[in-house]
Design a protein around this motif. Structure first.
Motif, short mmCIF file in Angstrom:
data_model
loop_
_atom_site.label_atom_id
_atom_site.label_comp_id
_atom_site.label_asym_id
_atom_site.label_seq_id
_atom_site.Cartn_x
_atom_site.Cartn_y
_atom_site.Cartn_z
N LEU A 55 0.82 -1.21 0.00
CA LEU A 55 0.00 0.00 0.00
C LEU A 55 0.85 1.26 0.00
O LEU A 55 0.35 2.35 -0.28
CB LEU A 55 -0.94 0.01 1.21
N SER A 56 2.14 1.12 0.30
CA SER A 56 3.04 2.28 0.27
C SER A 56 3.42 2.68 -1.15
O SER A 56 3.91 3.78 -1.38
CB SER A 56 4.30 2.00 1.09
N ASP A 57 3.18 1.76 -2.11
CA ASP A 57 3.52 2.09 -3.50
C ASP A 57 2.83 1.16 -4.49
O ASP A 57 1.83 1.53 -5.11
CB ASP A 57 5.04 2.05 -3.71
N VAL A 58 3.32 -0.08 -4.66
CA VAL A 58 2.97 -0.85 -5.87
C VAL A 58 1.49 -1.18 -6.00
O VAL A 58 0.95 -1.13 -7.11
CB VAL A 58 3.82 -2.13 -6.00
N MET A 59 0.80 -1.53 -4.92
CA MET A 59 -0.62 -1.82 -5.04
C MET A 59 -1.39 -0.54 -5.35
O MET A 59 -2.26 -0.52 -6.22
CB MET A 59 -1.16 -2.48 -3.76
N ALA A 60 -1.05 0.53 -4.67
CA ALA A 60 -1.73 1.79 -4.93
C ALA A 60 -1.39 2.33 -6.32
O ALA A 60 -2.22 2.96 -6.98
CB ALA A 60 -1.34 2.82 -3.86
N THR A 61 -0.17 2.05 -6.78
CA THR A 61 0.21 2.50 -8.12
C THR A 61 -0.52 1.71 -9.20
O THR A 61 -1.01 2.26 -10.18
CB THR A 61 1.73 2.40 -8.30
N GLY A 62 -0.62 0.38 -9.02
CA GLY A 62 -1.41 -0.41 -9.95
C GLY A 62 -2.87 0.02 -9.95
O GLY A 62 -3.52 0.08 -11.00
N GLY A 69 -1.58 -4.15 -10.93
CA GLY A 69 -2.56 -3.61 -11.86
C GLY A 69 -3.61 -4.64 -12.24
O GLY A 69 -4.79 -4.32 -12.43
N VAL A 70 -3.19 -5.90 -12.35
CA VAL A 70 -4.14 -6.98 -12.62
C VAL A 70 -5.13 -7.10 -11.46
O VAL A 70 -6.35 -7.20 -11.66
CB VAL A 70 -3.40 -8.32 -12.84
N ILE A 71 -4.61 -7.09 -10.23
CA ILE A 71 -5.47 -7.13 -9.05
C ILE A 71 -6.47 -5.98 -9.09
O ILE A 71 -7.67 -6.16 -8.85
CB ILE A 71 -4.65 -7.05 -7.75
N ALA A 72 -5.96 -4.78 -9.40
CA ALA A 72 -6.81 -3.59 -9.39
C ALA A 72 -7.89 -3.67 -10.45
O ALA A 72 -9.05 -3.32 -10.20
CB ALA A 72 -5.94 -2.35 -9.59
N ALA A 73 -7.52 -4.11 -11.66
CA ALA A 73 -8.50 -4.20 -12.74
C ALA A 73 -9.61 -5.19 -12.38
O ALA A 73 -10.80 -4.93 -12.62
CB ALA A 73 -7.82 -4.60 -14.04
#
Length: 345
Positions: free
Chosen positions: A150-157, A184-188
């Motif tokens: 949550l500090s970067d990659v998940m929020a960025t995706g 990004g896959v998770i987010a989509a």
């Protein structure tokens, strides 16, 4: 205290530096519980010229607040916090609009100057009230990897997916099988995309992308990749394109696979002077947006799904290393032997 310092391309060292301390009344002192190496750290790892000032590294962390300045109102010693990759005051017009990375006081951690890096035992966090996100959930070891994203990659995706307008009834295409692309896959999927195409070619990453919800894989590159996505999408292209690499080729491919009227969310740090393929993007009425993810604004939305186990972005971490092993972690990620390295000081 020990901290990671980059002196030149390929020259990463763990050095003993003066202990982190409070400087301004809005500061917090944070002891790092978990940090990590980011794909964007590999750009200076490959390109930093020798002879320049050494650079403290690391911009993603979970930590425990050890002390706060006299003006800090929302945090106290003992709080477990997520540290986004930028500081923000939380009060300016852009922070109120949810664009913390455009804060009038924005600073990027681990980016040189006096901004300390998180690949360390501790660091000073300026504008602590607006920057740090208190978790109020304790330090659950099983959740640490996903909370750290949550500090970067998940929020960025997530930012890429939001800007690309991923959602129900839409085809999303994710360019890049690194940690951001995988998130990004998770987010989509989380936003309801009907079909998710991952463009990548590393077997272990593709397997994880499928686990996260990718429905189709395109391993080709360039024109062949564009042709394959067109075939998969009935000849029209993807409604939502998440560009998670930052190269000119990735952006050219993004425009090529975007459906007329579609949207591109670009979050890969661009290493080109001008956006390529602007003419075809114009005639296809493709919207192009994105930039540094306003992580601080997204945490509250993403956190419940992490806590409930509905998403597990922490699976992008495939190696855990101590602070002294960080130079090996850089080599492993640079040689694509690791997706993302977690650092446990």
């Amino acid at each position: 205290m020990r901290a990671t310092v980059m002196h030149a391309a390929g020259d990463v060292r763990i050095e003993n530096l003066p202990d982190a301390s409070l400087r301004d009344p809005t500061d917090a002192l944070v002891r790092v519980m978990r940090a990590c190496i980011c794909g964007s750290d590999l750009w200076p790892y490959n390109l930093k010229e020798p002879g320049g000032p050494p650079q403290r590294m690391g911009h993603e962390a979970i930590g425990i607040v050890e002390a706060v300045g006299s003006d800090v109102a929302t945090l106290k010693a003992g709080d477990v916090v997520v540290m986004p990759f930028t500081s923000s005051d939380g009060t300016c017009v852009f922070c109120h609009e949810g664009l913390n990375t455009a804060c009038v006081h924005v600073r990027f951690f681990g980016n040189g100057g006096d901004m300390e890096g998180a690949q360390a035992e501790a660091l000073r966090v300026p504008q602590a009230d607006g920057t740090l996100f208190p978790l109020r959930v304790g330090a659950d070891e099983a959740l640490m990897p996903s909370l750290l994203t949550l500090s970067d990659v998940m929020a960025t995706g997530h930012h890429a997916a939001v800007v690309a307008k991923a959602g129900p009834g839409r085809i999303a295409a994710v360019i890049g099988d690194g940690a951001v692309g995988l998130c990004g896959v998770i987010a989509a999927k989380r936003l309801g995309a009907e079909r998710i195409i991952i463009l990548g070619h590393h077997a272990d990453r593709i397997a994880l992308a499928k686990k996260f919800g990718a429905t189709d894989v395109v391993s080709e590159r360039g024109d062949e990749a564009v042709a394959r996505v067109m075939e998969l999408s009935g000849g029209f292209g993807a409604h939502s394109v998440l560009e998670c690499v930052g190269t000119e080729q990735a952006m050219t491919t993004s425009v090529g696979i975007a459906r007329p009227g579609g949207s591109i969310g670009r979050v890969g740090v661009p290493h080109y002077e001008a956006i390529p393929s602007s003419l075809p993007a114009f005639f296809k009425n493709v919207s192009v947006g994105g930039g540094p993810a306003p992580v601080r604004a997204y945490i509250a939305d993403l956190l419940p799904d992490v806590l409930d186990g509905r998403i597990e972005p922490g699976q992008v971490f495939d190696q855990i290393m101590g602070l002294e092993e960080v130079p090996n972690g850089y080599r492993a990620m640079n040689e694509r032997r690791s997706i993302k390295v977690m650092v446990k000081p």
